[in-house]
Enzyme design. Structure first.
Site, PDB file in Angstrom:
ATOM      1  N   LYS A 144      27.532  29.958  32.594  1.00  0.00           N
ATOM      2  CA  LYS A 144      28.147  29.303  31.290  1.00  0.00           C
ATOM      3  C   LYS A 144      27.788  30.434  30.033  1.00  0.00           C
ATOM      4  CE  LYS A 144      29.981  25.499  32.484  1.00  0.00           C
ATOM      5  NZ  LYS A 144      30.243  23.764  32.664  1.00  0.00           N
ATOM      6  N   ARG A 201      26.609  22.183  40.351  1.00  0.00           N
ATOM      7  CA  ARG A 201      27.909  22.801  40.588  1.00  0.00           C
ATOM      8  C   ARG A 201      27.667  24.410  40.149  1.00  0.00           C
ATOM      9  NH1 ARG A 201      32.002  24.218  37.347  1.00  0.00           N
ATOM     10  NH2 ARG A 201      34.102  24.169  38.215  1.00  0.00           N
TER      11      ARG A 201
HETATM   12  C1  7PJ Z   1      32.568  21.930  34.886  1.00  0.00           C
HETATM   13  C2  7PJ Z   1      33.652  21.320  35.382  1.00  0.00           C
HETATM   14  C3  7PJ Z   1      31.321  21.269  34.623  1.00  0.00           C
HETATM   15  C4  7PJ Z   1      32.522  19.612  35.698  1.00  0.00           C
HETATM   16  C5  7PJ Z   1      34.349  23.276  34.942  1.00  0.00           C
HETATM   17  C6  7PJ Z   1      33.247  26.650  34.257  1.00  0.00           C
HETATM   18  C7  7PJ Z   1      34.176  25.909  33.756  1.00  0.00           C
HETATM   19  N1  7PJ Z   1      33.210  20.074  36.077  1.00  0.00           N
HETATM   20  N2  7PJ Z   1      34.694  22.257  35.480  1.00  0.00           N
HETATM   21  N3  7PJ Z   1      31.407  20.016  35.363  1.00  0.00           N
HETATM   22  N4  7PJ Z   1      32.878  23.064  34.317  1.00  0.00           N
HETATM   23  N5  7PJ Z   1      32.059  18.065  36.396  1.00  0.00           N
HETATM   24  O1  7PJ Z   1      32.898  26.361  35.409  1.00  0.00           O
HETATM   25  O2  7PJ Z   1      32.334  27.305  33.573  1.00  0.00           O
HETATM   26  O3  7PJ Z   1      30.469  21.692  33.920  1.00  0.00           O
HETATM   27  S1  7PJ Z   1      35.151  24.762  34.613  1.00  0.00           S
END
Ligand code: 7PJ
Length: 386
Positions: free
Chosen positions: A330, A365
């Site tokens: 990020k 994640r």
């Molecule tokens: C997240 C997401 C996160 C959850 C994305 C990226 C943007 N879902 N979907 N948490 N980020 N739960 O991966 O940079 O931080 S998309």
């Protein structure tokens, strides 16, 4: 008194809490927050819990010998007070007013062991692998090359140790273009169908009810919603289907959320919002054990907000739900070290994921599954000795 700095980071001690724990008894219950502090892991956690010097958090691998209590101040901002577990437990035994009642409820939620979520035992960490289904720039939505590549990527992440694959068809990076519901379904459904048919545990990363329904029909098990089931029909759908869910905090909407994010005290504002979403989901019929909460790093947050939230991540255990954390590649990492290419943010991603693990976040994640699984295994192995 006002916020201590532009990010709203609370003062360590101020005029109100300077008098110690007893000054809490007079405060409004809704102004109070409880975060585990000075967390221990592995053998140190077990020894401290056995000696009555620490609480085990969420039935997991971390234990808190200290608590950090936060109190919002009437004019904005917050003050914080660090207390030991024996000191706090003795205070709770002596105090029975509304403030003590609120802190007792938060403490109970902090410590309650979490049931398995989507079949994953939450007394150990798991890695969620990110599978983006975005068409290549030379063709339009749902093209075969995008589908085949996404399936192969999901298979590789699973082989690398991902416990769950998060399939998404809508870019939510700041400034991303809109995708129609039909195009989003056309992107994610064939990928979900193929991965689920091979036995993968699949979550769908979407905020729209028709995409959720199509994804579940194709074999997805989990709903990961960056809008925490606030879009029309999503909460009712989640309740009716019994799907486990991840509820994420976002301020604003993706196109404009990074323009001027504002909080009183970011970590506490996000806690209030997540606690309210957990209560709303529970009222709609979802048991708390089926929910994870996620503070939404980078979603309507300046660097100071992100860091304040990450530093106080353990706070979110007091929602009574498990914690999902997304920090991988990020832009807050780039704001620290100047890196502009997301693929050059592996070191920062691992550091942030490991710190989330240290604070007891049950699921991280990530893009770099093999590297994260390895980092967690090494950190865990060292902690188990000492
Ligand atoms: C997240 C997401 C996160 C959850 C994305 C990226 C943007 N879902 N979907 N948490 N980020 N739960 O991966 O940079 O931080 S998309």
């Amino acid at each position: 008194m006002g916020p201590a700095d532009p990010a709203g980071r609370p003062e360590q001690r101020g005029p109100v809490l300077g008098r110690g724990l007893d000054s809490f008894g007079a405060l409004a219950p809704s102004a109070l927050y409880l975060a585990p502090h000075g967390l221990l892991g592995g053998a140190a956690a077990a020894a401290a819990v056995a000696a009555g010097l620490a609480w085990r958090i969420a039935g997991g691998w971390t234990a808190a010998p200290l608590l950090k209590l936060f109190a919002r101040m009437p004019m904005g901002g917050a003050e914080a007070l660090v207390v030991s577990i024996p000191e706090f437990a003795a205070w709770l035994d002596r105090n029975h007013g509304p403030a003590a009642g609120r802190l007792r409820l938060l403490a109970d939620r902090l410590c309650a062991p979490r049931p398995a979520w989507a079949g994953l035992a939450l007394d150990r960490p798991h890695v969620m692998g990110i599978v983006n289904v975005t068409p290549d720039s030379f063709s339009d939505g749902g093209d075969h090359a995008g589908t085949a590549a996404a399936i192969a990527h999901g298979q590789a992440l699973r082989a690398a140790g991902a416990a769950i694959l998060d399939v998404g068809g809508e870019s939510t990076r700041p400034g991303a273009a809109d995708v129609s519901v039909e195009a989003e379904i056309a992107r994610v459904v064939p990928v979900i169908r193929a991965l689920a048919a091979e036995g993968a545990l699949v979550s769908v990363d979407t905020r729209r009810a028709p995409v959720m329904a199509a994804a579940l029909e194709a074999g997805a098990v989990v709903l990961n919603d960056i809008e925490a089931l606030t879009q029309p029909g999503t909460l009712a759908l989640a309740a009716a289907t019994e799907a486990p869910v991840a509820l994420m905090h976002m301020q604003g909407e993706p196109r404009t959320m990074q323009a001027d994010p504002r909080y009183d005290v970011a970590a506490l504002d996000v806690f209030d919002w997540l606690e309210a979403r957990v209560a709303a989901a529970e009222a709609a019929g979802l048991p708390r054990g089926r929910m994870l909460v996620d503070p939404g790093i980078g979603f309507g947050k300046a660097l100071g907000h992100n860091l304040e939230i990450l530093a106080a991540l353990g706070l979110y255990h007091a929602t009574g739900a498990g914690i999902l954390l997304g920090v991988s590649r990020k832009s807050f990492i780039g704001r620290i070290d100047g890196s502009t290419d997301p693929k050059r943010r592996l070191g920062g991603s691992l550091a942030a994921a490991l710190d989330g693990w240290r604070q007891g976040a049950q699921i991280v994640r990530v893009h770099d599954v093999a590297e994260t699984v390895q980092a967690l295994a090494v950190a865990q192995a060292i902690g188990e000795i000492g």
